[in-house]
Scaffold this motif. Structure first.
Motif, PDB file in Angstrom:
ATOM      1  N   GLY A  66     -21.418  11.942   5.246  1.00 37.95           N
ATOM      2  CA  GLY A  66     -20.313  11.080   4.871  1.00 37.95           C
ATOM      3  C   GLY A  66     -19.073  11.327   5.707  1.00 37.95           C
ATOM      4  O   GLY A  66     -18.393  10.386   6.136  1.00 37.95           O
ATOM      5  N   LEU A  70     -17.281   8.535   8.100  1.00 40.25           N
ATOM      6  CA  LEU A  70     -15.868   8.169   7.945  1.00 40.25           C
ATOM      7  C   LEU A  70     -15.099   8.395   9.239  1.00 40.25           C
ATOM      8  O   LEU A  70     -14.194   7.621   9.587  1.00 40.25           O
ATOM      9  CB  LEU A  70     -15.240   8.978   6.808  1.00 40.25           C
ATOM     10  CG  LEU A  70     -15.725   8.627   5.399  1.00 40.25           C
ATOM     11  CD1 LEU A  70     -15.211   9.659   4.399  1.00 40.25           C
ATOM     12  CD2 LEU A  70     -15.274   7.226   4.989  1.00 40.25           C
ATOM     13  N   GLU A  71     -15.447   9.456   9.963  1.00 38.12           N
ATOM     14  CA  GLU A  71     -14.780   9.734  11.243  1.00 38.12           C
ATOM     15  C   GLU A  71     -14.977   8.576  12.217  1.00 38.12           C
ATOM     16  O   GLU A  71     -14.084   8.257  13.012  1.00 38.12           O
ATOM     17  CB  GLU A  71     -15.321  11.028  11.833  1.00 38.12           C
ATOM     18  CG  GLU A  71     -14.703  11.426  13.165  1.00 38.12           C
ATOM     19  CD  GLU A  71     -13.212  11.723  13.072  1.00 38.12           C
ATOM     20  OE1 GLU A  71     -12.518  11.555  14.092  1.00 38.12           O
ATOM     21  OE2 GLU A  71     -12.724  12.109  11.980  1.00 38.12           O
ATOM     22  N   GLY A  73     -15.306   5.509  11.281  1.00 37.22           N
ATOM     23  CA  GLY A  73     -14.849   4.267  10.666  1.00 37.22           C
ATOM     24  C   GLY A  73     -16.007   3.388  10.243  1.00 37.22           C
ATOM     25  O   GLY A  73     -15.902   2.150  10.238  1.00 37.22           O
ATOM     26  N   ILE A  76     -18.329   0.527   4.753  1.00 36.93           N
ATOM     27  CA  ILE A  76     -18.814   0.927   3.435  1.00 36.93           C
ATOM     28  C   ILE A  76     -19.266  -0.333   2.708  1.00 36.93           C
ATOM     29  O   ILE A  76     -18.477  -1.260   2.509  1.00 36.93           O
ATOM     30  CB  ILE A  76     -17.713   1.627   2.624  1.00 36.93           C
ATOM     31  CG1 ILE A  76     -17.248   2.908   3.332  1.00 36.93           C
ATOM     32  CG2 ILE A  76     -18.203   1.952   1.210  1.00 36.93           C
ATOM     33  CD1 ILE A  76     -16.000   3.533   2.725  1.00 36.93           C
ATOM     34  N   HIS A  92      -8.740   6.802   5.178  1.00 39.61           N
ATOM     35  CA  HIS A  92      -9.839   6.475   6.082  1.00 39.61           C
ATOM     36  C   HIS A  92      -9.631   5.070   6.619  1.00 39.61           C
ATOM     37  O   HIS A  92      -8.766   4.330   6.142  1.00 39.61           O
ATOM     38  CB  HIS A  92     -11.190   6.557   5.360  1.00 39.61           C
ATOM     39  CG  HIS A  92     -11.343   5.540   4.272  1.00 39.61           C
ATOM     40  ND1 HIS A  92     -12.003   4.337   4.464  1.00 39.61           N
ATOM     41  CD2 HIS A  92     -10.909   5.519   2.989  1.00 39.61           C
ATOM     42  CE1 HIS A  92     -11.978   3.644   3.340  1.00 39.61           C
ATOM     43  NE2 HIS A  92     -11.322   4.332   2.428  1.00 39.61           N
ATOM     44  N   SER A  93     -10.420   4.687   7.607  1.00 37.38           N
ATOM     45  CA  SER A  93     -10.278   3.361   8.225  1.00 37.38           C
ATOM     46  C   SER A  93     -11.505   2.488   8.023  1.00 37.38           C
ATOM     47  O   SER A  93     -11.637   1.440   8.654  1.00 37.38           O
ATOM     48  CB  SER A  93     -10.002   3.509   9.725  1.00 37.38           C
ATOM     49  OG  SER A  93     -11.076   4.192  10.365  1.00 37.38           O
ATOM     50  N   SER A  94     -12.415   2.895   7.148  1.00 34.90           N
ATOM     51  CA  SER A  94     -13.655   2.140   6.951  1.00 34.90           C
ATOM     52  C   SER A  94     -13.423   0.883   6.112  1.00 34.90           C
ATOM     53  O   SER A  94     -12.843   0.963   5.029  1.00 34.90           O
ATOM     54  CB  SER A  94     -14.691   3.024   6.256  1.00 34.90           C
ATOM     55  OG  SER A  94     -15.086   4.102   7.079  1.00 34.90           O
ATOM     56  N   SER A 130     -24.061   2.821   8.389  1.00 35.03           N
ATOM     57  CA  SER A 130     -23.044   2.549   7.370  1.00 35.03           C
ATOM     58  C   SER A 130     -23.137   3.545   6.218  1.00 35.03           C
ATOM     59  O   SER A 130     -24.014   4.407   6.181  1.00 35.03           O
ATOM     60  CB  SER A 130     -23.209   1.130   6.821  1.00 35.03           C
ATOM     61  OG  SER A 130     -24.372   1.055   5.988  1.00 35.03           O
ATOM     62  N   ASN A 200     -15.490   8.944  -3.414  1.00 28.47           N
ATOM     63  CA  ASN A 200     -14.069   9.279  -3.306  1.00 28.47           C
ATOM     64  C   ASN A 200     -13.835  10.759  -3.039  1.00 28.47           C
ATOM     65  O   ASN A 200     -12.862  11.132  -2.378  1.00 28.47           O
ATOM     66  CB  ASN A 200     -13.317   8.846  -4.569  1.00 28.47           C
ATOM     67  CG  ASN A 200     -12.996   7.368  -4.574  1.00 28.47           C
ATOM     68  OD1 ASN A 200     -13.210   6.679  -3.579  1.00 28.47           O
ATOM     69  ND2 ASN A 200     -12.481   6.870  -5.679  1.00 28.47           N
ATOM     70  N   ILE A 203     -14.268  11.045   0.646  1.00 29.63           N
ATOM     71  CA  ILE A 203     -13.081  10.483   1.297  1.00 29.63           C
ATOM     72  C   ILE A 203     -11.910  11.449   1.176  1.00 29.63           C
ATOM     73  O   ILE A 203     -11.151  11.679   2.125  1.00 29.63           O
ATOM     74  CB  ILE A 203     -12.726   9.115   0.697  1.00 29.63           C
ATOM     75  CG1 ILE A 203     -13.791   8.071   1.062  1.00 29.63           C
ATOM     76  CG2 ILE A 203     -11.349   8.653   1.176  1.00 29.63           C
ATOM     77  CD1 ILE A 203     -13.618   6.731   0.376  1.00 29.63           C
ATOM     78  N   TYR A 206     -12.327  14.297   3.536  1.00 35.36           N
ATOM     79  CA  TYR A 206     -12.094  13.839   4.894  1.00 35.36           C
ATOM     80  C   TYR A 206     -10.603  13.715   5.178  1.00 35.36           C
ATOM     81  O   TYR A 206     -10.107  14.176   6.219  1.00 35.36           O
ATOM     82  CB  TYR A 206     -12.788  12.496   5.115  1.00 35.36           C
ATOM     83  CG  TYR A 206     -12.463  11.835   6.431  1.00 35.36           C
ATOM     84  CD1 TYR A 206     -13.004  12.336   7.618  1.00 35.36           C
ATOM     85  CD2 TYR A 206     -11.631  10.728   6.477  1.00 35.36           C
ATOM     86  CE1 TYR A 206     -12.697  11.726   8.828  1.00 35.36           C
ATOM     87  CE2 TYR A 206     -11.313  10.127   7.688  1.00 35.36           C
ATOM     88  CZ  TYR A 206     -11.845  10.625   8.857  1.00 35.36           C
ATOM     89  OH  TYR A 206     -11.541  10.040  10.060  1.00 35.36           O
TER      90      TYR A 206
END
Length: 211
Positions: A66, A70-71, A73, A76, A92-94, A130, A200, A203, A206
């Motif tokens: 995960g 996330l790194e 992007g 999700i 995060h930027s996803s 993903s 979460n 996230i 991260y």
């Protein structure tokens, strides 16, 4: 560790205080030895049910998978809008997209399946790499498992915790037989709170690493 714990979802002094106190109480009961323990902690807090700790299952290092997703992007994908609403949007930027929004009634009817399952089929070409989160729709998880087994989709992480009495247990057992990083629950229990809490926590970890 817990006295310094920061939850990016808690933005007020009182919220931070409550979050840390909850973690102190639950970590004393469950333990705090690993990232998986912290995912379990959050799921127990989200449900108010300590027994949830006994039904959580982790396959193929999902926490690390995960973080890597996330790194990058990675997108999700979630089964329903309730899960989409609960997933943290900061840290995060996803992008986050719901299967049910892509599985309209006509598509579902033509495929002879549910709207969430039709959404999985509609988005199958975008699922590799993903994060997929399913908390409510066993049919969607069954379809995803079929795609993974046939090599048509290879997500980097699957949080598969659908709740219910029709195919919920079977879909999660099927997921655990596939060589994909996953978080699941045993039996018929699951649902939005567990699905959202599990992701979460990843996230949150991260975002804290990047802070």
């Amino acid at each position: 560790m817990m006295e310094n714990y920061t939850d990016i979802g808690a933005s007020t002094p009182e919220g931070i205080k409550i979050s840390r106190k909850s973690r102190e109480l639950i970590s004393a009961l469950i333990g705090d030895r690993s990232p998986e323990d912290r995912i379990v902690q959050r799921c127990v807090i989200a449900t108010g049910d300590q027994s949830v700790a006994g039904i959580m299952r982790f396959q193929h290092e999902p926490f690390q998978a995960g973080l890597r997703a996330l790194e990058r992007g990675a997108p999700i994908f979630v089964d329903i809008r309730m899960v989409q609403a609960g997933v943290l949007k900061k840290g995060h930027s996803s992008p986050i997209e719901a299967f049910i929004d892509r599985g309209d009634d006509l598509a579902a009817a033509s495929l002879g399946t549910t709207r969430t399952s039709a959404g999985v089929m509609a988005l199958q070409e975008r699922l590799s790499g993903s994060i997929v989160v399913i908390g409510n729709a066993p049919s969607a998880l069954m379809t995803l498992c079929e795609l993974m087994e046939s090599g048509r989709a290879q997500p980097d992480l699957v949080v598969g915790v659908p709740v219910g009495f029709v195919n919920a247990l079977e879909s999660k057992e099927r997921l655990r037989e596939i060589a994909v990083p996953s978080i699941s629950t045993v039996g018929t229990r699951g649902g939005t709170p567990i699905a959202v809490a599990a992701l979460n926590e990843i996230i949150n970890a991260y975002a804290r690493e990047r802070a």
